[in-house]
Design a protein around this motif. Structure first.
Motif, mmCIF file in Angstrom:
data_model
loop_
_atom_site.group_PDB
_atom_site.id
_atom_site.type_symbol
_atom_site.label_atom_id
_atom_site.label_comp_id
_atom_site.label_asym_id
_atom_site.label_seq_id
_atom_site.Cartn_x
_atom_site.Cartn_y
_atom_site.Cartn_z
ATOM 1 N N UNK A 15 19.546 53.094 59.052
ATOM 2 C CA UNK A 15 20.809 52.405 58.830
ATOM 3 C C UNK A 15 21.966 53.189 59.442
ATOM 4 N N UNK A 16 21.933 54.509 59.299
ATOM 5 C CA UNK A 16 22.963 55.348 59.917
ATOM 6 C C UNK A 16 22.927 55.172 61.431
ATOM 7 N N UNK A 17 21.743 55.188 61.998
ATOM 8 C CA UNK A 17 21.608 55.020 63.451
ATOM 9 C C UNK A 17 22.135 53.656 63.899
ATOM 10 N N UNK A 18 21.799 52.616 63.138
ATOM 11 C CA UNK A 18 22.285 51.275 63.489
ATOM 12 C C UNK A 18 23.804 51.228 63.432
ATOM 13 N N UNK A 19 24.396 51.818 62.394
ATOM 14 C CA UNK A 19 25.864 51.850 62.292
ATOM 15 C C UNK A 19 26.465 52.553 63.502
ATOM 16 N N UNK A 20 25.895 53.689 63.875
ATOM 17 C CA UNK A 20 26.427 54.443 65.015
ATOM 18 C C UNK A 20 26.276 53.653 66.307
ATOM 19 N N UNK B 163 24.291 39.844 56.178
ATOM 20 C CA UNK B 163 24.484 40.832 55.121
ATOM 21 C C UNK B 163 25.532 41.828 55.561
ATOM 22 N N UNK B 164 26.285 42.317 54.613
ATOM 23 C CA UNK B 164 27.219 43.395 54.908
ATOM 24 C C UNK B 164 26.469 44.720 54.786
ATOM 25 N N UNK B 165 27.091 45.772 55.276
ATOM 26 C CA UNK B 165 26.489 47.096 55.143
ATOM 27 C C UNK B 165 26.282 47.417 53.662
ATOM 28 N N UNK B 166 27.220 47.053 52.812
ATOM 29 C CA UNK B 166 27.103 47.319 51.365
ATOM 30 C C UNK B 166 25.892 46.602 50.782
ATOM 31 N N UNK B 167 25.635 45.367 51.200
ATOM 32 C CA UNK B 167 24.470 44.636 50.706
ATOM 33 C C UNK B 167 23.178 45.300 51.156
ATOM 34 N N UNK B 168 23.170 45.806 52.371
ATOM 35 C CA UNK B 168 21.991 46.532 52.847
ATOM 36 C C UNK B 168 21.822 47.806 52.025
ATOM 37 N N UNK B 169 22.933 48.510 51.703
ATOM 38 C CA UNK B 169 22.867 49.682 50.825
ATOM 39 C C UNK B 169 22.139 49.336 49.533
ATOM 40 N N UNK B 170 22.576 48.242 48.916
ATOM 41 C CA UNK B 170 21.986 47.845 47.636
ATOM 42 C C UNK B 170 20.493 47.580 47.760
ATOM 43 N N UNK B 171 20.098 46.922 48.829
ATOM 44 C CA UNK B 171 18.676 46.665 49.057
ATOM 45 C C UNK B 171 17.916 47.968 49.264
ATOM 46 N N UNK B 172 18.531 48.910 49.947
ATOM 47 C CA UNK B 172 17.876 50.190 50.176
ATOM 48 C C UNK B 172 17.691 50.955 48.874
ATOM 49 N N UNK C 171 30.761 54.299 63.114
ATOM 50 C CA UNK C 171 30.372 55.633 62.687
ATOM 51 C C UNK C 171 30.842 55.927 61.267
ATOM 52 N N UNK C 172 32.039 55.483 60.912
ATOM 53 C CA UNK C 172 32.541 55.741 59.560
ATOM 54 C C UNK C 172 31.627 55.099 58.510
ATOM 55 N N UNK C 173 31.104 53.922 58.811
ATOM 56 C CA UNK C 173 30.167 53.296 57.880
ATOM 57 C C UNK C 173 28.863 54.082 57.841
ATOM 58 N N UNK C 174 28.461 54.628 58.990
ATOM 59 C CA UNK C 174 27.280 55.489 59.023
ATOM 60 C C UNK C 174 27.471 56.721 58.158
ATOM 61 N N UNK D 208 16.413 44.751 63.717
ATOM 62 C CA UNK D 208 16.597 43.921 62.525
ATOM 63 C C UNK D 208 17.896 44.261 61.812
ATOM 64 N N UNK D 209 18.177 45.548 61.662
ATOM 65 C CA UNK D 209 19.426 45.966 61.013
ATOM 66 C C UNK D 209 20.642 45.479 61.787
ATOM 67 N N UNK D 210 20.604 45.641 63.110
ATOM 68 C CA UNK D 210 21.748 45.224 63.931
ATOM 69 C C UNK D 210 21.949 43.712 63.876
ATOM 70 N N UNK D 211 20.872 42.963 63.999
ATOM 71 C CA UNK D 211 20.998 41.501 63.976
ATOM 72 C C UNK D 211 21.467 41.006 62.614
ATOM 73 N N UNK D 212 20.960 41.613 61.562
ATOM 74 C CA UNK D 212 21.379 41.232 60.214
ATOM 75 C C UNK D 212 22.872 41.444 60.049
ATOM 76 N N UNK D 213 23.348 42.567 60.545
ATOM 77 C CA UNK D 213 24.767 42.867 60.421
ATOM 78 C C UNK D 213 25.613 42.053 61.383
ATOM 79 N N UNK D 214 25.157 41.901 62.619
ATOM 80 C CA UNK D 214 25.937 41.180 63.633
ATOM 81 C C UNK D 214 26.109 39.703 63.312
ATOM 82 N N UNK D 215 25.084 39.078 62.739
ATOM 83 C CA UNK D 215 25.209 37.643 62.484
ATOM 84 C C UNK D 215 25.858 37.350 61.133
ATOM 85 N N UNK D 216 26.284 38.411 60.438
ATOM 86 C CA UNK D 216 27.003 38.225 59.190
ATOM 87 C C UNK D 216 26.120 37.870 58.006
#
Length: 112
Positions: free
Chosen positions: A53-58, A26-35, A63-66, A16-24
């Motif tokens: 979320x860290x695992x999905x970023x990696x 939500x951005x990683x920052x938006x996911x941060x806010x939700x978390x 990795x830097x976003x992770x 879910x995290x990967x698909x959300x990010x891959x299809x645009x």
């Protein structure tokens, strides 16, 4: 995301995290806010969201976003655990970035 994070297998949440990010969607920052909201609602177990979320970023080779998720997690007072550190270290090694892995390892050693 909250519902899938309590499943015994983390794969649905990672997907879910990967698909959300891959299809645009939500951005990683938006996911941060939700978390951050989820942390307030779920209390102490919210570190699971951050680890996923860290695992999905990696896995997305971001990795830097992770690492940014890691620092954000700490800024909220959520103590990283061995899973958190190992995930980031593995992410750095998988990208051939030994110096980044070593830095995280040193941080982990200092913090016990």
């Amino acid at each position: 995301m909250a519902a899938t994070s309590h499943a015994p297998n983390p794969k649905p949440t990672l997907q879910l995290l990967k698909e959300t990010n891959n299809n645009g969607a939500y951005s990683i920052r938006e996911v941060f806010n939700e978390l951050g909201v989820a942390r307030d609602v779920l209390g102490g177990k919210s570190y699971v969201f951050y680890d996923l979320l860290i695992r999905a970023c990696c896995e997305l080779k971001r990795v830097e976003e992770g690492k940014g998720v890691y620092w954000f997690m700490e800024s909220l007072g959520i103590k990283p655990n061995v899973v958190t550190y190992n995930t980031i270290i593995h992410g750095y090694f998988s990208r051939g970035r030994v110096e980044g892995a070593r830095m995280i390892f040193d941080v982990m050693k200092c913090r016990g």
